[in-house]
Write an enzyme that holds these catalytic residues in place. Structure first.
Site, PDB file in Angstrom:
ATOM      1  N   ASP A  12       0.820  -1.210   0.000  1.00  0.00           N
ATOM      2  CA  ASP A  12       0.000   0.000   0.000  1.00  0.00           C
ATOM      3  C   ASP A  12       0.859   1.268   0.000  1.00  0.00           C
ATOM      4  OD1 ASP A  12      -2.446   1.331  -0.016  1.00  0.00           O
ATOM      5  OD2 ASP A  12      -2.467   1.514   2.170  1.00  0.00           O
ATOM      6  N   ASN A  14       1.216   3.364  -3.035  1.00  0.00           N
ATOM      7  CA  ASN A  14       1.657   3.800  -4.371  1.00  0.00           C
ATOM      8  C   ASN A  14       1.069   5.154  -4.760  1.00  0.00           C
ATOM      9  OD1 ASN A  14       2.974   1.408  -4.703  1.00  0.00           O
ATOM     10  ND2 ASN A  14       1.473   0.495  -6.101  1.00  0.00           N
ATOM     11  N   TRP A  17       2.591   8.039  -2.893  1.00  0.00           N
ATOM     12  CA  TRP A  17       3.972   8.259  -3.352  1.00  0.00           C
ATOM     13  C   TRP A  17       3.978   8.999  -4.691  1.00  0.00           C
ATOM     14  CZ3 TRP A  17       7.256   7.688  -7.358  1.00  0.00           C
ATOM     15  CH2 TRP A  17       8.629   7.738  -7.097  1.00  0.00           C
ATOM     16  N   HIS A  29       2.194   3.808  -8.993  1.00  0.00           N
ATOM     17  CA  HIS A  29       1.992   2.380  -9.297  1.00  0.00           C
ATOM     18  C   HIS A  29       3.176   1.834 -10.098  1.00  0.00           C
ATOM     19  CE1 HIS A  29      -1.905   2.343  -7.543  1.00  0.00           C
ATOM     20  NE2 HIS A  29      -2.450   3.166  -8.418  1.00  0.00           N
ATOM     21  N   TRP A  61     -12.316  -1.951  -7.379  1.00  0.00           N
ATOM     22  CA  TRP A  61     -13.117  -1.587  -8.561  1.00  0.00           C
ATOM     23  C   TRP A  61     -13.820  -0.248  -8.375  1.00  0.00           C
ATOM     24  CZ3 TRP A  61     -11.893  -4.211 -12.689  1.00  0.00           C
ATOM     25  CH2 TRP A  61     -11.518  -5.564 -12.577  1.00  0.00           C
ATOM     26  N   ARG A  63     -12.424   2.429  -7.748  1.00  0.00           N
ATOM     27  CA  ARG A  63     -11.529   3.507  -8.177  1.00  0.00           C
ATOM     28  C   ARG A  63     -11.888   4.017  -9.578  1.00  0.00           C
ATOM     29  NH1 ARG A  63      -5.595   2.480  -5.626  1.00  0.00           N
ATOM     30  NH2 ARG A  63      -6.353   1.854  -3.569  1.00  0.00           N
ATOM     31  N   LEU A 122      10.267 -20.781  -5.544  1.00  0.00           N
ATOM     32  CA  LEU A 122       9.398 -19.837  -4.823  1.00  0.00           C
ATOM     33  C   LEU A 122       8.047 -19.811  -5.520  1.00  0.00           C
ATOM     34  CD1 LEU A 122       8.734 -17.324  -3.004  1.00  0.00           C
ATOM     35  CD2 LEU A 122       9.783 -15.919  -4.783  1.00  0.00           C
ATOM     36  N   SER A 180      -7.975  -4.588   5.167  1.00  0.00           N
ATOM     37  CA  SER A 180      -8.585  -4.374   3.847  1.00  0.00           C
ATOM     38  C   SER A 180      -8.971  -5.677   3.138  1.00  0.00           C
ATOM     39  CB  SER A 180      -7.654  -3.532   2.961  1.00  0.00           C
ATOM     40  OG  SER A 180      -7.320  -2.323   3.615  1.00  0.00           O
ATOM     41  N   GLU A 191       2.238 -13.144  12.269  1.00  0.00           N
ATOM     42  CA  GLU A 191       2.847 -11.982  12.918  1.00  0.00           C
ATOM     43  C   GLU A 191       2.681 -10.806  11.966  1.00  0.00           C
ATOM     44  OE1 GLU A 191       3.825 -12.264  15.941  1.00  0.00           O
ATOM     45  OE2 GLU A 191       3.709 -14.457  16.004  1.00  0.00           O
TER      46      GLU A 191
HETATM   47  C1  IPE Z   1      -5.343  -2.642  -0.062  1.00  0.00           C
HETATM   48  O1  IPE Z   1      -5.052  -1.310  -0.284  1.00  0.00           O
HETATM   49  C2  IPE Z   1      -5.384  -3.378  -1.354  1.00  0.00           C
HETATM   50  C3  IPE Z   1      -4.120  -3.544  -2.044  1.00  0.00           C
HETATM   51  C4  IPE Z   1      -2.937  -3.201  -1.610  1.00  0.00           C
HETATM   52  C5  IPE Z   1      -4.223  -4.167  -3.322  1.00  0.00           C
HETATM   53  P1  IPE Z   1      -6.186  -0.213  -0.414  1.00  0.00           P
HETATM   54  O2  IPE Z   1      -5.504   1.090  -0.577  1.00  0.00           O
HETATM   55  O3  IPE Z   1      -7.164  -0.588  -1.447  1.00  0.00           O
HETATM   56  O4  IPE Z   1      -6.898  -0.301   0.999  1.00  0.00           O
HETATM   57  P2  IPE Z   1      -7.902   0.697   1.698  1.00  0.00           P
HETATM   58  O5  IPE Z   1      -9.032   0.959   0.753  1.00  0.00           O
HETATM   59  O6  IPE Z   1      -7.149   1.948   1.969  1.00  0.00           O
HETATM   60  O7  IPE Z   1      -8.315   0.003   2.945  1.00  0.00           O
HETATM   61  C1  IPE Z   2      -1.794   0.172  -3.268  1.00  0.00           C
HETATM   62  O1  IPE Z   2      -1.510   1.512  -3.369  1.00  0.00           O
HETATM   63  C2  IPE Z   2      -1.885  -0.495  -4.590  1.00  0.00           C
HETATM   64  C3  IPE Z   2      -3.253  -0.800  -5.029  1.00  0.00           C
HETATM   65  C4  IPE Z   2      -4.334  -0.772  -4.312  1.00  0.00           C
HETATM   66  C5  IPE Z   2      -3.365  -1.167  -6.412  1.00  0.00           C
HETATM   67  P1  IPE Z   2      -2.665   2.566  -3.344  1.00  0.00           P
HETATM   68  O2  IPE Z   2      -3.061   2.880  -4.741  1.00  0.00           O
HETATM   69  O3  IPE Z   2      -3.776   2.157  -2.452  1.00  0.00           O
HETATM   70  O4  IPE Z   2      -1.907   3.817  -2.719  1.00  0.00           O
HETATM   71  P2  IPE Z   2      -2.496   4.846  -1.681  1.00  0.00           P
HETATM   72  O5  IPE Z   2      -2.891   4.069  -0.462  1.00  0.00           O
HETATM   73  O6  IPE Z   2      -3.655   5.521  -2.337  1.00  0.00           O
HETATM   74  O7  IPE Z   2      -1.357   5.764  -1.427  1.00  0.00           O
HETATM   75 MG    MG Z   3      -4.149   2.460  -0.453  1.00  0.00          MG
END
Ligand code: IPE
Ligand code: IPE
Ligand code: MG
Length: 224
Positions: A12, A14, A17, A29, A61, A63, A122, A180, A191
């Protein structure tokens, strides 16, 4: 020292950043993929057998379409470019989640799984359109359909992680403490490490520090 067979990661941060550094969520991303490669390398170095990466949730979805399309294009290009390399490194790729994508992407995912299916170094589980609640509901439906007794052993048969041990270690980057909808059943005794760094800033040294800390934790599993 605790054995470490399976690491699961919620990648989480991206979007944040990207906005901070390049004024674009999608740039984050793209940058995040570099971290994926670093973490795969370090996972192999540490002889860890299973790595589960949360890449797209059933809730993602919601987004904007433009971001979703960007993400799936990124995945498609990544697989096209890297699947041979992954295969040479003896990595097995498995998709968990429901593969209801475009037929082009679905067949690319299927062929990537097929090509790498015999590899033993792996196993990477890529969680795509994955949600733990959906996974559990489907498992219960299967139990009912087959008129099976509801117990842990039978339920596990219908989880998408049925053949592999539960994660020993769960890491979430991005400075947020929540799960999430990720692997809710399987992480009952994992852990958990919540890391402040955003995913593109997370690196192999940060990962190794977590691994080292994990190895020294006293895991009780209810015992003393
Ligand atoms: C969790 O991140 C899902 C992934 C990393 C793929 P999200 O950014 O979607 O989580 P929420 O919505 O903030 O809980
Ligand atoms: C996680 O990064 C990756 C995916 C859910 C695809 P985010 O896109 O949720 O990044 P933030 O949390 O909005 O910074
Ligand atoms: Mg996120």
């Amino acid at each position: 020292m605790n054995p470490l067979k399976h690491v699961a990661i919620i990648m989480d941060g991206n979007g944040r950043w990207g906005l901070k550094n390049k004024n674009s969520r999608n740039a984050g991303h793209k940058e995040g993929l570099k971290t994926v490669e670093k973490i795969i390398k370090e996972t192999i170095k540490n002889k860890i057998k299973f790595l589960t990466l949360y890449a797209f949730s059933t809730e993602n979805w919601k987004r904007p379409k433009k971001e979703i399309n960007f993400l799936f294009n990124l995945l498609e290009n990544f697989l096209k470019e890297k699947i041979e390399d992954l295969n040479n490194k003896k990595i097995k790729l498995k998709i968990i989640g429901k593969k209801n994508f475009s037929s082009r992407l679905t067949s690319l995912l299927n062929s990537s799984e097929r090509i790498t299916s015999k590899n033993k170094r792996l196993q990477i589980n890529l969680a795509l359109n994955y949600g733990a609640k959906t996974e559990l509901i489907n498992a219960f439906k299967e139990l009912k359909r087959n008129k099976e007794i509801i117990n842990e052993k039978n339920l596990k048969k219908y989880l998408q992680t049925k053949d592999i041990p539960d994660p020993d270690l769960l890491i979430r980057t991005g400075n947020t403490k929540r799960l999430s909808n990720f692997l809710l059943w399987q992480i009952a005794y994992s852990e958990i490490f919540f890391e402040k760094k955003l995913w593109p800033d997370f690196n192999e040294r940060d990962y190794y520090k977590v691994i080292k800390k994990y190895k020294n934790i006293k895991r009780n599993f209810g015992n003393i």
